[in-house]
Scaffold this motif. Structure first.
Motif, mmCIF file in Angstrom:
data_model
loop_
_atom_site.group_PDB
_atom_site.id
_atom_site.type_symbol
_atom_site.label_atom_id
_atom_site.label_comp_id
_atom_site.label_asym_id
_atom_site.label_seq_id
_atom_site.Cartn_x
_atom_site.Cartn_y
_atom_site.Cartn_z
ATOM 1 N N ARG A 57 -15.687 -5.194 -7.297
ATOM 2 C CA ARG A 57 -14.245 -4.837 -7.245
ATOM 3 C C ARG A 57 -13.953 -5.692 -9.349
ATOM 4 O O ARG A 57 -12.817 -5.893 -9.098
ATOM 5 N N GLU A 80 -10.461 -5.535 -11.007
ATOM 6 C CA GLU A 80 -9.059 -6.568 -11.219
ATOM 7 C C GLU A 80 -9.380 -8.391 -12.055
ATOM 8 O O GLU A 80 -8.657 -9.169 -12.449
ATOM 9 N N TRP A 109 -11.477 -0.930 -0.016
ATOM 10 C CA TRP A 109 -12.829 -1.182 -0.986
ATOM 11 C C TRP A 109 -14.237 -1.241 0.673
ATOM 12 O O TRP A 109 -13.782 -1.216 1.455
ATOM 13 N N ASP A 158 -16.999 -7.007 -3.173
ATOM 14 C CA ASP A 158 -16.566 -5.967 -2.736
ATOM 15 C C ASP A 158 -16.743 -5.060 -3.788
ATOM 16 O O ASP A 158 -17.074 -5.172 -4.932
ATOM 17 N N THR A 209 -5.633 3.625 -0.455
ATOM 18 C CA THR A 209 -4.697 3.693 -1.286
ATOM 19 C C THR A 209 -4.309 4.559 -2.086
ATOM 20 O O THR A 209 -6.068 5.838 -2.181
ATOM 21 N N HIS A 259 -5.103 -3.966 -4.139
ATOM 22 C CA HIS A 259 -5.358 -4.988 -3.688
ATOM 23 C C HIS A 259 -5.283 -5.553 -2.504
ATOM 24 O O HIS A 259 -6.953 -6.307 -1.996
ATOM 25 N N ASN A 260 -4.981 -4.700 -1.783
ATOM 26 C CA ASN A 260 -4.296 -5.325 -0.249
ATOM 27 C C ASN A 260 -4.378 -3.876 0.521
ATOM 28 O O ASN A 260 -4.884 -4.401 1.955
ATOM 29 N N ALA A 261 -5.825 -3.037 -0.242
ATOM 30 C CA ALA A 261 -6.220 -2.162 0.256
ATOM 31 C C ALA A 261 -7.248 -3.130 1.605
ATOM 32 O O ALA A 261 -8.178 -3.605 0.934
ATOM 33 N N PRO A 262 -7.413 -1.542 2.339
ATOM 34 C CA PRO A 262 -8.214 -1.944 3.864
ATOM 35 C C PRO A 262 -10.260 -3.014 3.153
ATOM 36 O O PRO A 262 -10.122 -1.562 2.399
#
Length: 522
Positions: A216, A220, A250, A466, A488, A495-498
């Motif tokens: 991740r 990010e 993720w 992640d 997505t 960023h807020n994907a499951p």
């Protein structure tokens, strides 16, 4: 001494150890022979705990967890092999000898020091007694008032705490072995007939690919993400131009910084495999892997391309792979790139030439498992993309490898490690997606993901576990099956994907593509 490099500082060494105060009191009271014997035992024990502490520091720095004295000794051999591939045999031999000499000196000098201190206390009993009483009173006072220096408590019992932790960890490890054996015998799809496994993927050209250390942080982190995100966005557009579309989310990996095989087996087994003991248990079991599910259908040939495998790999049976190509079976004549035996682009082209371009057995499709290695630390030197028709036997990479960074320079520089790590992820994603646009068909379905985050020195001491995962296909029905997952669109997960545990993927994937659960109970 703390068990983490980030907590190592001057304030650490001005603390008052309860064990020292108690030890001094006991030494003063003992006759000569028992005193010397106890001093020797104490010195050896202190040296052993110091070694374990130093191993904890290394494991926390590289793998995001402490050293397990029951399971992790075997990993020291892997570490030595990694150093040999990265820095060369001479440097590795020197480092190994140096470590062994330092450990020996640690045991000898700490033991001699403890004996000398015990005898010194005995020769001056009055002064020693008063000093011990004062130290004891100060310890109790500091402990009661919670006095600290630079955020570090002045009164501590770190050695006793560390010893209790090691004993508890060993006990829990042994208990976990028995419990996990029971867990591994339970399988939601263990008794599912082959005819009821992945019926919605029959006839597809299935490819599962792991990208080394693709975490991740690559997507990010403010230093690494700009370049990686540009690559993901550019490659998403290139895939769309070729008729491919993707969805990404993720997964939380079972490992961190290394031990990639734990991430691979967790993804494929649907079990949380976070240590070597669990890995051995699963490899010896009949718990179905995701890749083996395709073999059990009878509708797929199964093959693995493993450029990182350089010795016997009995795990092939558990993964259900009919054929495996290791590092020595891909015809590579170019240079190694540190640990990585060959560039990903070359491995992918060999997969194309030896496997993908060939028709499977009559009436069958194919399922492939690829493990890419170019983004493995120390991230120097880094291969570059060349013309696909210029790859040949890999000799073209000699100049690229010679002009690259020295691994020792990158390993020693945190900022440079982060920059170069990001470049390797860009390279691996580019190589994989260029291969797909060049050779993929209307039936190709690519699932690719990271096995774990890079080491803490690159991803940060508080990074998540992640990793990104993407499913890419031309057939819209393939992605429609996972539309309810909330992933997505494209190769870059939001960023807020499951976020799921990596062990959840196998069963979700099997269910999404029509598999019928027939549980096998332990």
């Amino acid at each position: 001494m703390p068990n983490s490099v980030v907590r190592l500082g001057p304030a650490t060494f001005v603390r008052i150890p309860a064990e020292g105060v108690i030890g001094a009191a006991v030494m003063i009271a003992l006759p000569r022979r028992p005193r010397v014997a106890l001093a020797v035992v104490s010195g050896v024990a202190l040296a052993a705990l110091t070694v374990l502490n130093l191993l904890d520091m290394g494991f926390n720095q590289y793998l995001g967890r402490g050293f397990n004295p029951v399971l992790d000794w075997s990993l020291l051999g892997d570490a030595q092999s990694y150093l040999k591939d990265s820095l060369g045999g001479t440097a590795t031999l020197a480092a190994t000898v140096g470590v062994l000499v330092l450990v020996l000196l640690l045991f000898v000098l700490l033991t001699l020091s403890t004996v000398r201190l015990a005898n010194l206390l005995a020769r001056h009993p009055g002064t020693a007694t008063r000093g011990t009483l004062i130290a004891g009173v100060v310890w109790i006072t500091c402990s009661s008032l919670g006095l600290q220096m630079s955020g570090v408590p002045l009164a501590v019992d770190r050695t006793a705490t560390a010893l209790k932790w090691q004993v508890r960890q060993a006990r829990n490890t042994l208990r976990d072995e028995a419990e996990f054996q029971k867990v591994a015998k339970v399988d939601a799809f263990g008794n599912t007939p082959g005819s009821q496994l992945v019926p919605d993927l029959r006839g597809k050209d299935m490819i599962f690919t792991f990208i080394e250390s693709y975490g991740r942080s690559a997507v990010e982190d403010p230093i690494m993400a700009p370049g990686v995100d540009r690559t993901l966005d550019t490659r998403t557009k290139a895939l769309a131009a070729a008729g491919f579309h993707a969805k990404s989310g993720w997964l939380t990996s079972a490992t961190y910084g290394g031990s990639s095989w734990l991430g691979h087996s967790t993804t494929m087994s649907g079990l949380w495999i976070n240590n070597q003991q669990r890995y051995r248990t699963v490899m010896a079991s009949d718990h179905m892997s995701l890749t083996d599910a395709f073999k059990k259908t009878g509708a797929f040939d199964t093959v693995g391309v493993m450029p990182g495998v350089q010795k016997g790999w009995p795990e092939q049976k558990w993964y259900g792979l009919d054929k495996v190509y290791n590092a020595f079976q891909l015809g590579y004549k170019g240079p190694k790139f540190s640990w990585s035996t060959m560039p990903d682009q070359y491995a992918l082209q060999q997969y194309q030439d030896r496997v993908h371009s060939k028709k499977p057995a009559a009436g069958k499709a194919r399922m492939s498992l690829l493990i890419l290695t170019s983004s493995h630390q120390p991230w120097a030197p880094i291969p570059k993309m060349v013309g696909w028709d210029q790859l040949g036997d890999g000799s073209i990479f000699k100049g690229i490898q010679a002009a690259g960074n020295n691994p020792a320079d990158v390993i020693a520089d945190t900022a440079k490690s982060r920059q170069e790590y990001g470049k390797t992820i860009q390279y691996s994603v580019t190589a994989l997606t260029e291969w797909l646009t060049r050779y993929g068909t209307k039936d190709t379905v690519l699932v690719f993901l990271g096995d774990h985050q890079p080491i803490a020195r690159v991803s940060g001491n508080h990074a998540s576990r992640d990793v990104p995962i993407s499913i890419v296909a031309k057939d819209p029905k393939v992605l429609d099956k996972v539309d309810g997952w909330g992933w997505t669109d494209g190769l870059r997960p939001a960023h807020n994907a499951p976020v799921w545990k990596m062990s959840a993927f196998r069963d979700r994937f099997l269910a999404a593509y029509g598999s019928t659960p027939h549980p096998k109970k332990g």
